[in-house]
Design an enzyme around this catalytic site. Sequence first.
Site, mmCIF file in Angstrom:
data_model
loop_
_atom_site.group_PDB
_atom_site.id
_atom_site.type_symbol
_atom_site.label_atom_id
_atom_site.label_comp_id
_atom_site.label_asym_id
_atom_site.label_seq_id
_atom_site.Cartn_x
_atom_site.Cartn_y
_atom_site.Cartn_z
ATOM 1 N N GLY A 46 -51.936 71.941 68.842
ATOM 2 C CA GLY A 46 -52.614 72.146 67.570
ATOM 3 C C GLY A 46 -54.098 72.352 67.808
ATOM 4 O O GLY A 46 -54.642 71.856 68.797
ATOM 5 N N GLN A 51 -63.063 72.749 65.877
ATOM 6 C CA GLN A 51 -63.048 72.453 67.311
ATOM 7 C C GLN A 51 -63.617 73.610 68.143
ATOM 8 O O GLN A 51 -63.965 73.420 69.302
ATOM 9 C CB GLN A 51 -61.615 72.150 67.789
ATOM 10 N N CYS A 94 -56.195 64.706 71.958
ATOM 11 C CA CYS A 94 -56.916 65.769 71.252
ATOM 12 C C CYS A 94 -57.677 66.603 72.270
ATOM 13 O O CYS A 94 -58.273 66.053 73.194
ATOM 14 C CB CYS A 94 -57.890 65.131 70.260
ATOM 15 N N LEU A 95 -57.668 67.920 72.086
ATOM 16 C CA LEU A 95 -58.385 68.792 73.021
ATOM 17 C C LEU A 95 -59.889 68.529 72.978
ATOM 18 O O LEU A 95 -60.593 68.840 73.929
ATOM 19 C CB LEU A 95 -58.105 70.272 72.697
ATOM 20 N N HIS A 136 -53.309 65.229 61.780
ATOM 21 C CA HIS A 136 -54.383 65.197 62.786
ATOM 22 C C HIS A 136 -55.291 66.424 62.626
ATOM 23 O O HIS A 136 -56.520 66.310 62.642
ATOM 24 C CB HIS A 136 -53.728 65.149 64.181
ATOM 25 N N GLU A 137 -54.676 67.604 62.449
ATOM 26 C CA GLU A 137 -55.463 68.844 62.335
ATOM 27 C C GLU A 137 -56.245 68.888 61.024
ATOM 28 O O GLU A 137 -57.394 69.315 61.000
ATOM 29 C CB GLU A 137 -54.562 70.085 62.455
ATOM 30 N N HIS A 140 -59.420 67.021 61.182
ATOM 31 C CA HIS A 140 -60.526 67.752 61.815
ATOM 32 C C HIS A 140 -61.351 68.518 60.783
ATOM 33 O O HIS A 140 -62.558 68.667 60.931
ATOM 34 C CB HIS A 140 -59.985 68.771 62.830
HETATM 35 ZN ZN LIG Z 1 -57.569 67.124 67.704
#
Ligand SMILES: [Zn+2]
Length: 193
Positions: A46, A51, A94-95, A136-137, A140
């Site tokens: 995701g 991000q 998370c990235l 989660h997304e 963000h």
């Molecule tokens: Zn994330």
Amino acid sequence: MALRTILTAPDPRLKKKAAAVASVDAEVRQLMDDMLATMYAAPGIGLAAPQIGELKRVVVLDIDREDVKTGPLCMANPEIIEASDEDVTYEEGCLSVPEHYSDVARPAKVTVRYLDRGGETKELACEGLLATCVQHEIDHLDGILFIDHISSLKRNMILRKLLKARKEKERDEAEGKPGTKLKMTAKEEAAEA
Ligand SMILES: [Zn+2]
């Protein structure tokens, strides 16, 4: 499609609230395509537009697990319109918080309403990893990271480690150690795409 740089915490841009898109036009579709390419290259399941430094309410997902296979999902202006009372706990990563994982409890089932890549309004009932990932997304888009759901003690420890790792990487790159070469290759690829 272009690979974009993924911001890592702590970065003030990850703490901002993203703005809704007026419609899914060519620019938003390009953003979705870039985000999918960047997510697959990472690799991740995701990615949210903030991000990569774009403060727009756009997320992409692709979950390919034994129990859940979604294929690529692109969502503009996603919102949770229904959530179960029952929670489930997943170990999240998370990235933008590389190499750190923590248990987070969230509603086990949610229904999300969004505009798809063609600009059509869709509703999707999500459970399991997909439900967690969608929440989660969307977090963000409101400047919330999964580490904001854990104790401040653990959060601050993770942020300190990320800052230390970043400083070490920058120092290595300044001294011409391997990291530099890798970064140049990624840039060359992006220019070609
Ligand atoms: Zn994330």
